[in-house]
Design a protein around this motif. Sequence first.
Motif, short mmCIF file in Angstrom:
data_model
loop_
_atom_site.label_atom_id
_atom_site.label_comp_id
_atom_site.label_asym_id
_atom_site.label_seq_id
_atom_site.Cartn_x
_atom_site.Cartn_y
_atom_site.Cartn_z
N GLU A 104 -14.23 13.76 -4.87
CA GLU A 104 -13.03 13.61 -5.70
C GLU A 104 -12.29 12.31 -5.36
OE1 GLU A 104 -12.56 18.47 -5.91
OE2 GLU A 104 -11.02 17.29 -4.87
N LEU A 105 -12.21 11.99 -4.05
CA LEU A 105 -11.53 10.76 -3.65
C LEU A 105 -12.32 9.53 -4.12
CD1 LEU A 105 -10.37 11.59 0.00
CD2 LEU A 105 -8.97 11.48 -2.06
N ARG A 106 -13.66 9.64 -4.07
CA ARG A 106 -14.49 8.53 -4.54
C ARG A 106 -14.28 8.31 -6.04
NH1 ARG A 106 -20.85 8.60 -3.26
NH2 ARG A 106 -20.95 10.01 -5.09
N ALA A 107 -14.21 9.41 -6.78
CA ALA A 107 -14.01 9.30 -8.23
C ALA A 107 -12.64 8.69 -8.56
CB ALA A 107 -14.12 10.69 -8.87
N LEU A 108 -11.66 8.94 -7.72
CA LEU A 108 -10.30 8.41 -7.93
C LEU A 108 -10.21 6.95 -7.49
CD1 LEU A 108 -7.60 9.60 -8.96
CD2 LEU A 108 -7.06 10.25 -6.59
N ASP A 109 -11.26 6.48 -6.79
CA ASP A 109 -11.34 5.10 -6.31
C ASP A 109 -10.13 4.72 -5.47
OD1 ASP A 109 -11.51 1.73 -7.67
OD2 ASP A 109 -12.46 2.62 -5.89
N VAL A 110 -9.82 5.56 -4.48
CA VAL A 110 -8.72 5.25 -3.57
C VAL A 110 -9.14 4.05 -2.70
CG1 VAL A 110 -7.97 7.65 -3.56
CG2 VAL A 110 -9.53 6.84 -1.77
N ASP A 111 -8.17 3.38 -2.11
CA ASP A 111 -8.47 2.17 -1.34
C ASP A 111 -8.68 2.43 0.15
OD1 ASP A 111 -8.04 0.01 -3.46
OD2 ASP A 111 -6.21 1.21 -3.61
N THR A 112 -8.01 3.44 0.68
CA THR A 112 -8.11 3.79 2.09
C THR A 112 -8.12 5.31 2.20
OG1 THR A 112 -6.93 1.81 2.81
CG2 THR A 112 -6.91 3.65 4.33
N VAL A 113 -8.90 5.84 3.14
CA VAL A 113 -9.00 7.29 3.31
C VAL A 113 -8.53 7.71 4.69
CG1 VAL A 113 -10.55 9.27 3.26
CG2 VAL A 113 -10.98 7.33 1.74
N PRO A 114 -7.29 8.23 4.80
CA PRO A 114 -6.83 8.77 6.09
C PRO A 114 -7.33 10.20 6.28
CG PRO A 114 -5.06 8.84 4.48
CD PRO A 114 -6.26 8.21 3.79
N CYS A 159 0.84 -1.20 0.00
CA CYS A 159 0.00 0.00 0.00
C CYS A 159 0.87 1.25 0.00
CB CYS A 159 -0.90 0.00 1.24
SG CYS A 159 -2.04 1.39 1.30
N TYR A 160 0.49 2.23 -0.82
CA TYR A 160 1.25 3.48 -0.90
C TYR A 160 0.36 4.63 -0.43
CZ TYR A 160 4.72 6.83 -2.35
OH TYR A 160 5.69 7.82 -2.33
N ASN A 161 0.85 5.37 0.55
CA ASN A 161 0.13 6.56 1.03
C ASN A 161 0.63 7.79 0.30
OD1 ASN A 161 0.71 9.07 3.08
ND2 ASN A 161 -1.43 8.37 3.10
N HIS A 162 -0.30 8.51 -0.28
CA HIS A 162 0.02 9.80 -0.92
C HIS A 162 -1.25 10.64 -0.85
CE1 HIS A 162 2.74 12.34 -3.12
NE2 HIS A 162 1.80 12.61 -4.01
N LEU A 209 -0.20 -1.41 -6.54
CA LEU A 209 -0.26 -1.12 -5.10
C LEU A 209 -1.64 -0.60 -4.74
CD1 LEU A 209 3.16 0.76 -4.70
CD2 LEU A 209 2.68 -1.64 -4.19
N LYS A 210 -2.06 -0.85 -3.52
CA LYS A 210 -3.27 -0.19 -3.02
C LYS A 210 -2.85 1.24 -2.68
CE LYS A 210 -6.11 -3.97 -1.47
NZ LYS A 210 -6.96 -3.89 -2.70
N VAL A 211 -3.82 2.17 -2.74
CA VAL A 211 -3.46 3.55 -2.41
C VAL A 211 -4.26 4.04 -1.22
CG1 VAL A 211 -2.58 4.25 -4.63
CG2 VAL A 211 -5.02 4.43 -4.17
N CYS A 212 -3.52 4.64 -0.32
CA CYS A 212 -4.07 5.27 0.88
C CYS A 212 -3.99 6.75 0.62
CB CYS A 212 -3.22 4.86 2.07
SG CYS A 212 -3.54 5.77 3.58
N CYS A 213 -5.13 7.40 0.48
CA CYS A 213 -5.12 8.78 -0.01
C CYS A 213 -6.25 9.58 0.63
CB CYS A 213 -5.29 8.78 -1.52
SG CYS A 213 -5.32 10.41 -2.25
N GLY A 214 -5.89 10.56 1.44
CA GLY A 214 -6.87 11.39 2.10
C GLY A 214 -6.33 12.78 2.29
N GLY A 215 -6.57 13.37 3.48
CA GLY A 215 -6.12 14.73 3.66
C GLY A 215 -6.15 15.23 5.08
N ILE A 216 -6.09 16.55 5.17
CA ILE A 216 -6.02 17.22 6.47
C ILE A 216 -7.12 18.25 6.57
CG2 ILE A 216 -4.27 18.87 5.58
CD1 ILE A 216 -3.00 18.65 8.45
N PHE A 217 -7.70 18.35 7.76
CA PHE A 217 -8.87 19.21 7.97
C PHE A 217 -8.63 20.14 9.15
CE2 PHE A 217 -11.40 16.99 4.90
CZ PHE A 217 -10.79 15.74 4.84
#
Length: 325
Positions: free
Chosen positions: A218-228, A159-162, A195-203
């Motif tokens: 936008e994250l749903r459209a990108l079909d990320v695998d995990t949302v931090p 898994c890759y976090n970006h 790789l699975k992708v872990c992709c979210g953000g900061i609030f």
Amino acid sequence: MNLFETAARLYERSCAGQIDSGDLDTIIAWPNDDLPVLFGATDMVRRKFHGNRVDPCSLMNVKSGACSEDCAFCAQSSHSDTGVDVTKLADAAAIREKLAYAKSRNLPFCVVSSGRRLTPTQITSICDALNGEDGEKHASLGILDDDAFAQLRDAGVVCYNHNLEASRNFFPTIVSTHRREDRVATVKRAKAAGLKVCCGGIFGIGESWKDRKDFALELRALDVDTVPINFFNPVPGTRIAPPKETPLDFLKIVALFRLALPTKPVKVCGGRELHLGGLQALMFHAGANGYVSGGYLTTQGAGIDADDGMIASMGLVKKDLSHFE
Ligand code: SF4
């Protein structure tokens, strides 16, 4: 329709993958005093798709500080005067030791570095350290190319976090040294490498509720695998005012992402202890099914023992990692 009926409708639409902009507006307008009703829906969606399993992860800061980029929220940016430790790349022995410890605590292990990207030599060092070692291995090493992703995959990284950090509209207000498109392209390259992708953000960095809604879509459209989901920790020297959000506001953000992305792991990461305090366990009712355990890149957390105690008291269990041996 009363709140209970609305919550039931949101539950049904979320389970069917039909949550749209209008539904997200309904969540945004939900009175904080009535959040327990909404949490009825988010908790049920969490349990429908994730059962009583939680998906925590642990981080190792393998190269800290002195980052060329100007992300205004980041303590590791050289554009911010935070006094954060500046370290060179950790050696293989140190990485393997942390990986073994994470595995012993039934936690996935993520190597994280500051910087726009690591050099090919540094990527090779990381891969040599991880290659052949047991445990679930993740990485977050910047804006990488196809060769680097292939190397990481072959070293057993799954898994890759970006993070995209914020909505397309809001991103330019917090970062100017690279484009959000560079990050989107990086996410797509990691997926293309298998790789699975872990992709979210900061609030809590000045974004609006509309920015949060757009970001979820936008994250749903990108079909990320995990949302931090990180809550801004205003380390002195960073270049954004402290968050004005309340713990209930932050929990409503979790609910928004849970209902928009029902099947994805939603993890509450940085700022959890600071901003949720005694309400941390409510994050699971708000829909989260993951968190960072064991501390963050430049700040401490509650600790793995405390986190294990929290989930046990909620009747939750960590996902089984025994297949990563
Ligand atoms: S978020 Fe990453 S790229 Fe941005 S300043 Fe921090 S370490 Fe650098």
